[in-house]
Design an enzyme around this catalytic site. Structure first.
Site, PDB file in Angstrom:
ATOM      1  N   ASN A  25       0.849  -1.189   0.000  1.00 16.82           N
ATOM      2  CA  ASN A  25       0.000   0.000   0.000  1.00 16.82           C
ATOM      3  C   ASN A  25       0.890   1.246   0.000  1.00 16.82           C
ATOM      4  O   ASN A  25       1.688   1.446   0.923  1.00 16.82           O
ATOM      5  CB  ASN A  25      -0.897  -0.037   1.249  1.00 16.82           C
ATOM      6  CG  ASN A  25      -1.853   1.131   1.280  1.00 16.82           C
ATOM      7  OD1 ASN A  25      -1.432   2.275   1.078  1.00 16.82           O
ATOM      8  ND2 ASN A  25      -3.107   0.880   1.529  1.00 16.82           N
ATOM      9  N   HIS A  33       0.896   6.155   1.736  1.00 18.72           N
ATOM     10  CA  HIS A  33       1.711   7.001   2.617  1.00 18.72           C
ATOM     11  C   HIS A  33       2.715   7.839   1.829  1.00 18.72           C
ATOM     12  O   HIS A  33       3.139   8.893   2.288  1.00 18.72           O
ATOM     13  CB  HIS A  33       2.415   6.139   3.667  1.00 18.72           C
ATOM     14  CG  HIS A  33       1.436   5.295   4.433  1.00 18.72           C
ATOM     15  ND1 HIS A  33       0.588   5.824   5.372  1.00 18.72           N
ATOM     16  CD2 HIS A  33       1.134   3.978   4.346  1.00 18.72           C
ATOM     17  CE1 HIS A  33      -0.181   4.866   5.846  1.00 18.72           C
ATOM     18  NE2 HIS A  33       0.127   3.740   5.232  1.00 18.72           N
ATOM     19  N   HIS A  53      -5.645   3.604  -1.916  1.00 19.27           N
ATOM     20  CA  HIS A  53      -6.995   3.930  -1.443  1.00 19.27           C
ATOM     21  C   HIS A  53      -7.347   5.318  -1.959  1.00 19.27           C
ATOM     22  O   HIS A  53      -6.741   6.310  -1.549  1.00 19.27           O
ATOM     23  CB  HIS A  53      -6.984   3.895   0.091  1.00 19.27           C
ATOM     24  CG  HIS A  53      -8.326   4.121   0.717  1.00 19.27           C
ATOM     25  ND1 HIS A  53      -8.532   3.997   2.073  1.00 19.27           N
ATOM     26  CD2 HIS A  53      -9.524   4.459   0.193  1.00 19.27           C
ATOM     27  CE1 HIS A  53      -9.804   4.251   2.353  1.00 19.27           C
ATOM     28  NE2 HIS A  53     -10.427   4.547   1.223  1.00 19.27           N
ATOM     29  N   ARG A  62      -9.550   7.978  -1.528  1.00 20.25           N
ATOM     30  CA  ARG A  62     -10.543   8.389  -0.531  1.00 20.25           C
ATOM     31  C   ARG A  62     -11.448   9.472  -1.093  1.00 20.25           C
ATOM     32  O   ARG A  62     -11.050  10.262  -1.952  1.00 20.25           O
ATOM     33  CB  ARG A  62      -9.851   8.909   0.731  1.00 20.25           C
ATOM     34  CG  ARG A  62      -9.099   7.839   1.495  1.00 20.25           C
ATOM     35  CD  ARG A  62      -8.561   8.392   2.799  1.00 20.25           C
ATOM     36  NE  ARG A  62      -9.622   8.638   3.742  1.00 20.25           N
ATOM     37  CZ  ARG A  62      -9.890   7.850   4.789  1.00 20.25           C
ATOM     38  NH1 ARG A  62      -9.157   6.795   5.043  1.00 20.25           N
ATOM     39  NH2 ARG A  62     -10.894   8.135   5.594  1.00 20.25           N
ATOM     40  N   ARG A  67      -7.404  12.808   0.307  1.00 15.88           N
ATOM     41  CA  ARG A  67      -6.361  13.356   1.187  1.00 15.88           C
ATOM     42  C   ARG A  67      -4.954  12.886   0.815  1.00 15.88           C
ATOM     43  O   ARG A  67      -3.985  13.527   1.158  1.00 15.88           O
ATOM     44  CB  ARG A  67      -6.662  13.036   2.654  1.00 15.88           C
ATOM     45  CG  ARG A  67      -6.485  11.586   3.004  1.00 15.88           C
ATOM     46  CD  ARG A  67      -6.518  11.375   4.496  1.00 15.88           C
ATOM     47  NE  ARG A  67      -7.846  11.562   5.058  1.00 15.88           N
ATOM     48  CZ  ARG A  67      -8.252  10.948   6.168  1.00 15.88           C
ATOM     49  NH1 ARG A  67      -7.436  10.147   6.822  1.00 15.88           N
ATOM     50  NH2 ARG A  67      -9.458  11.128   6.626  1.00 15.88           N
ATOM     51  N   GLU A  93      -8.498   0.316  -3.169  1.00 12.95           N
ATOM     52  CA  GLU A  93      -9.376   0.353  -1.994  1.00 12.95           C
ATOM     53  C   GLU A  93     -10.332   1.522  -2.161  1.00 12.95           C
ATOM     54  O   GLU A  93      -9.906   2.624  -2.526  1.00 12.95           O
ATOM     55  CB  GLU A  93      -8.562   0.572  -0.722  1.00 12.95           C
ATOM     56  CG  GLU A  93      -7.701  -0.591  -0.338  1.00 12.95           C
ATOM     57  CD  GLU A  93      -6.883  -0.262   0.911  1.00 12.95           C
ATOM     58  OE1 GLU A  93      -7.055   0.810   1.509  1.00 12.95           O
ATOM     59  OE2 GLU A  93      -6.051  -1.098   1.249  1.00 12.95           O
ATOM     60  N   THR A 146      -8.234   3.662   8.048  1.00 15.43           N
ATOM     61  CA  THR A 146      -9.464   2.878   8.074  1.00 15.43           C
ATOM     62  C   THR A 146      -9.636   2.232   9.452  1.00 15.43           C
ATOM     63  O   THR A 146      -8.741   1.545   9.929  1.00 15.43           O
ATOM     64  CB  THR A 146      -9.397   1.778   6.992  1.00 15.43           C
ATOM     65  OG1 THR A 146      -8.916   2.362   5.791  1.00 15.43           O
ATOM     66  CG2 THR A 146     -10.754   1.157   6.759  1.00 15.43           C
ATOM     67  N   GLU A 206     -10.998  -9.537   2.805  1.00 11.67           N
ATOM     68  CA  GLU A 206      -9.757  -9.146   3.474  1.00 11.67           C
ATOM     69  C   GLU A 206     -10.079  -8.964   4.950  1.00 11.67           C
ATOM     70  O   GLU A 206     -10.879  -8.098   5.324  1.00 11.67           O
ATOM     71  CB  GLU A 206      -9.191  -7.841   2.887  1.00 11.67           C
ATOM     72  CG  GLU A 206      -7.929  -7.399   3.630  1.00 11.67           C
ATOM     73  CD  GLU A 206      -7.217  -6.205   3.000  1.00 11.67           C
ATOM     74  OE1 GLU A 206      -7.297  -6.028   1.764  1.00 11.67           O
ATOM     75  OE2 GLU A 206      -6.586  -5.453   3.757  1.00 11.67           O
ATOM     76  N   HIS A 252      -3.834  -4.661   7.595  1.00 12.18           N
ATOM     77  CA  HIS A 252      -3.945  -3.523   8.505  1.00 12.18           C
ATOM     78  C   HIS A 252      -3.089  -3.745   9.753  1.00 12.18           C
ATOM     79  O   HIS A 252      -3.282  -4.716  10.479  1.00 12.18           O
ATOM     80  CB  HIS A 252      -5.382  -3.202   8.927  1.00 12.18           C
ATOM     81  CG  HIS A 252      -5.573  -1.717   9.107  1.00 12.18           C
ATOM     82  ND1 HIS A 252      -5.166  -1.058  10.219  1.00 12.18           N
ATOM     83  CD2 HIS A 252      -6.070  -0.782   8.268  1.00 12.18           C
ATOM     84  CE1 HIS A 252      -5.411   0.234  10.073  1.00 12.18           C
ATOM     85  NE2 HIS A 252      -5.962   0.424   8.895  1.00 12.18           N
TER      86      HIS A 252
HETATM   87  N1  PXP Z   1      -5.875  -3.064   3.977  1.00 12.40           N
HETATM   88  C1  PXP Z   1      -6.810  -2.092   4.034  1.00 12.40           C
HETATM   89  C2  PXP Z   1      -8.195  -2.417   3.608  1.00 12.40           C
HETATM   90  C3  PXP Z   1      -6.488  -0.785   4.470  1.00 12.40           C
HETATM   91  O1  PXP Z   1      -7.430   0.164   4.520  1.00 12.40           O
HETATM   92  C4  PXP Z   1      -5.141  -0.507   4.813  1.00 12.40           C
HETATM   93  C5  PXP Z   1      -4.747   0.884   5.232  1.00 12.40           C
HETATM   94  O2  PXP Z   1      -4.877   1.745   4.165  1.00 12.40           O
HETATM   95  C6  PXP Z   1      -4.202  -1.552   4.727  1.00 12.40           C
HETATM   96  C7  PXP Z   1      -4.597  -2.823   4.332  1.00 12.40           C
HETATM   97  C8  PXP Z   1      -2.759  -1.343   5.083  1.00 12.40           C
HETATM   98  O3  PXP Z   1      -2.662  -1.039   6.450  1.00 12.40           O
HETATM   99  P1  PXP Z   1      -1.258  -0.597   7.054  1.00 12.40           P
HETATM  100  O4  PXP Z   1      -0.898   0.710   6.419  1.00 12.40           O
HETATM  101  O5  PXP Z   1      -1.534  -0.486   8.523  1.00 12.40           O
HETATM  102  O6  PXP Z   1      -0.269  -1.679   6.722  1.00 12.40           O
END
Ligand code: PXP
Length: 238
Positions: A7, A10, A43, A45, A49, A70, A101, A151, A190
């Site tokens: 992901n 960030h 994601h 959003r 953001r 996402e 999330t 998931e 997550h």
């Molecule tokens: N899976 C989903 C559905 C999420 O919303 C996120 C966060 O954007 C992640 C995985 C990844 O989470 P993390 O950044 O805590 O590894």
């Protein structure tokens, strides 16, 4: 073999902090692929953001592994998804004030609303996963409305105190069995880090892990390609 979805939201967060052009998540996707990522997850959003529409469009053209979008069940984002056509969409809940999330989608509370988004994505040939807490009734409803995958939200497990971690892990293991027994693909994500990921990777039939924050955090010190590679080494079972 478990697929690692990286992901890269960030990276876009750092860019948006200055409303500028760098660091570009498109570059991050290239580095993640070079490190062995099996998928790139972003994601989009509702409040835009971090990831922007332009990022999703460019990633669709440049990513050579799976592109996982996402998204909330929101018509504006759905319209982008239906134009871009990611390989996979993961439906998540979204609250404006949240930092990230918080918890899984409540599909039991709004099955028709979720199904409408899911059907629109299926019409475009998109594989659809639902981000859910490890709650049997939610998983059964996901199956009923036609989800391809679930998931499992591992946030509670990843934050659990040593006294509670076994209980939280068991919820994920049991939910995983239900998901696969219903014929859906098992994903998780997550809050996963190098320190807590192994037990999740060892779950039977675990097919995909989506990990962002901890990989990007380590990338500041060791580079993104290596941060992805070390996570890959951790989740590949002997
Ligand atoms: N899976 C989903 C559905 C999420 O919303 C996120 C966060 O954007 C992640 C995985 C990844 O989470 P993390 O950044 O805590 O590894």
């Amino acid at each position: 073999m478990i697929e690692l979805g990286v992901n890269i939201d960030h990276v876009a967060t750092v860019r948006q902090a200055r409303q500028t052009v760098e660091p570009d998540p498109v570059w991050a996707a290239v580095a993640a692929e070079l490190g062995g990522a099996d998928g790139i997850t972003v994601h989009l959003r509702e409040d835009r953001r971090h990831i922007q529409d332009r990022d999703v469009r460019l990633l669709r053209e440049t990513v050579r592994v799976k592109l996982n979008l996402e998204m909330a069940c929101n018509d504006d984002v759905l319209a982008v998804a239906c134009q871009v056509i990611p390989d996979q969409a993961t439906l998540v809940p979204e609250k404006r004030q949240e930092i990230t999330t918080e918890g899984g989608l409540d599909v039991l509370a709004q099955p028709d609303h979720v199904r409408r988004t899911l059907d629109a994505l299926h019409d475009k040939g998109v594989f659809v996963s639902l981000f859910l807490d490890p709650v049997p009734a939610q998983i059964e409803m996901a199956k009923r409305i036609g989800a391809d995958a679930v998931e499992l939200h591992t946030g509670t497990y990843s934050l659990a105190s040593p006294a509670n971690v076994t209980r939280e892990l068991k919820k994920i293991i049991d939910a995983g069995k239900l998901i696969t027994s219903l014929g859906m693909r098992l994903h998780a994500g997550h809050g996963l880090t190098l320190h807590n990921v192994e037990k999740i990777a060892q779950i039977d039939a675990m097919a995909e892990l989506n990990i962002g924050h901890s990989i990007i955090a380590r990338a500041l010190f060791i580079g993104l390609k290596e941060a992805v590679a070390e996570m890959k080494r951790k989740i590949v079972l002997p």
